[in-house]
Enzyme design. Structure first.
Site: not given
Length: 513
Positions: A197, A199-200, A316, A318, A322, A418, A434, A462
């Site tokens: 990962t 971003g995490d 793009q 995962t 998203k 975020e 969600c 969404c």
């Protein structure tokens, strides 16, 4: 009678507040020394508890073993091994653990051969002696006694694996042998981040820095090797190593960052990450101020990659939920940005991504700078960009760290998930959020995950219902946007819808009543 709160899993104790007698509770004398697997180390299979004919759990010396993520370990009982068939078929391979396990033996020496540490909770190893040991664990910040017991020999492990300022006390025959108050000052501490990962880790790492500053410890961060160059030069007083180089026997304490979806008893996090945000959960796990702060990052040398003003985009991600699922959205935005005088640079890792019949391509008209490039190079492109347009994905977090304005298009997550940006694009008229609904379990293996409307006309609404005009209007609020437009017609085409002067009604003069 002593009062102990539910930090230790006593037999049949389900409520968070439990009265336990000041006598042996769960532990049994050695042998055996059997620990219930930590969900971090064996996430794929729930613990199974065998009971005797009278209903009591079989013995285990893990006094406060946590419940497995998908099952229950009652009374610290050891799980049954995976059964082999009568034909002796080969057992399934064990899943690779998310993190290197702690040292088998606690790393700190105490009196009379006992050992302890704070690697994956408070752990105590008690060798067999003539007289029993009496152990008490307390929380110094809340003043609560968390656990008490007497044991001839064995192990004790707190159920809580996040940061707690423990007090450990051990007696024999009424004599206090040790009273140790947790203190990481000038001690070796390991904070582990998962691999795979971007971003995490970008969101969690600043809280590791806060922990180091608060406790004045010697901090090691275990993380994916490709992320280390982003941080190493920016934080020379922190040691960065990949998981393969971790030597667990050297650490006084270890904490593991993660999104613990099935941690209903809050053993690895004091509160569910879906309530507090993806990045701020690290602040709660580490017991530091959860206020968000972007990390410092190292940026590759070389200055501006192109001379002309440019915007970076990344389309793009995962999982399909998203993506910006408006079919013509990116094509229109690329055209809009080019009319505004910007070069549009796509910095995704992949030009195409998807599964089955569903594939996503970078938009026509964007310049292709995709590829498996060093993240420091990606940071250089982002640092000099006018702004970045992307999704709830790792490159948005990297842009945030680089100090670049971020236009984030997302509907599956709530904005609190975020970092804060004034250029968030979300449509509250559509189904949304969600990911942050604790009643809905995210399925990492389902690329088309849409828990409320999958296989219906409303799937991915969404972001499908986020309009091009909505995104244009958000971009139009960025200070200085449009100053590179080269002619009057182009300048008019980039004005966001709500900033254009309204046309007068038919057959009326301007200013008429």
């Amino acid at each position: 009678m002593a009062v102990a709160l539910g930090d230790a899993d006593a037999p049949a104790a389900k409520a968070p507040l439990v009265l336990v007698p000041d006598s042996p509770l769960v532990l049994v004398p050695d042998p055996p020394l059997v620990l219930v697997p930590d969900p971090l180390q064996a996430p794929a299979r729930p613990a199974v508890v065998h009971s005797s004919t009278n209903g009591s759990a079989t013995p285990s010396t893990d006094a406060a073993a946590p419940a497995a993520q998908n099952g229950s370990a009652q009374g610290g009982a050891a799980p049954a091994p995976v059964a082999a068939s009568a034909a002796g078929s080969q057992a399934e391979p064990k899943p690779k653990p998310a993190y290197p396990p702690p040292a088998e033996t606690p790393t700190q020496e105490g009196p009379r051969g006992l050992r302890f540490d704070f690697n994956s909770g408070c752990r105590i190893l008690l060798p067999e002696r003539e007289h029993p040991w009496k152990i008490q664990l307390s929380d110094l910040d809340t003043g609560n006694i968390l656990y008490q017991t007497e044991i001839k020999a064995g192990r004790v492990n707190s159920s809580k694996r996040y940061y707690v300022r423990f007090r450990l006390e051990v007696w024999q025959q009424g004599e206090l042998l040790i009273r140790h108050d947790y203190s990481a000052a000038d001690r070796e501490v390991l904070i582990q981040f998962p691999v795979g990962t971007l971003g995490d880790t970008m969101g969690w790492f600043p809280y590791a820095v806060k922990f180091k500053e608060l406790h004045r410890c010697r901090l090691t961060c275990g993380m994916a090797e490709k992320l280390i160059p982003l941080f190493r030069d920016a934080y020379p007083d922190i040691r960065f190593i990949p998981h393969e180089e971790i030597k667990p026997e050297r650490y006084y304490a270890t904490y593991s960052m993660g999104l613990f979806f099935d941690d209903k008893d809050c053993l690895h996090q004091p509160c569910d990450f879906r309530y507090v945000g993806l990045h701020r959960t690290a602040g709660y796990i580490l017991g530091v101020d959860p206020t968000e702060v972007p990390p410092r990052i190292a940026i590759a040398d070389g200055g501006r990659p192109v001379a002309e003003p440019y915007v970076c985009i990344a389309v793009q991600s995962t999982t399909q939920s998203k993506y910006w699922n408006n079919p013509g959205g990116w094509l229109e935005i690329v055209r809009f940005l080019k009319n505004a005088g910007y070069r549009v640079i796509c910095i995704d890792q992949k030009t195409t991504h998807g599964t089955g019949l569903v594939w996503n391509h970078i938009p026509n008209g964007a310049e292709d700078e995709t590829g498996d490039r060093p993240l420091t190079e990606r940071a250089r492109w982002l640092k000099h960009a006018e702004f970045f347009v992307g999704l709830s994905s790792g490159l948005s977090w990297l842009a945030w760290a680089a100090g670049t304005p971020v236009v984030m298009i997302s509907g599956f997550s709530h904005p609190l998930n975020e970092f804060a940006t004034p250029y968030r694009v979300v449509n509250y008229h559509a189904c949304n959020g969600c990911w942050n609904d604790p009643h809905l379990r995210f399925d990492h293996k389902d690329f088309l995950w849409c828990p409320r409307h999958k296989d219906t006309p409303r799937q991915f609404e969404c972001t499908r219902l986020i309009t091009v005009d909505h995104v244009k209007a958000t971009i139009g609020r960025i200070p200085g946007f449009g100053r590179y437009a080269t002619n009057v017609a182009a300048a008019a085409s980039v004005a966001p819808p709500q900033s254009r002067a309204p046309s007068p009604p038919p057959n009326k003069k301007r200013g008429a009543a």
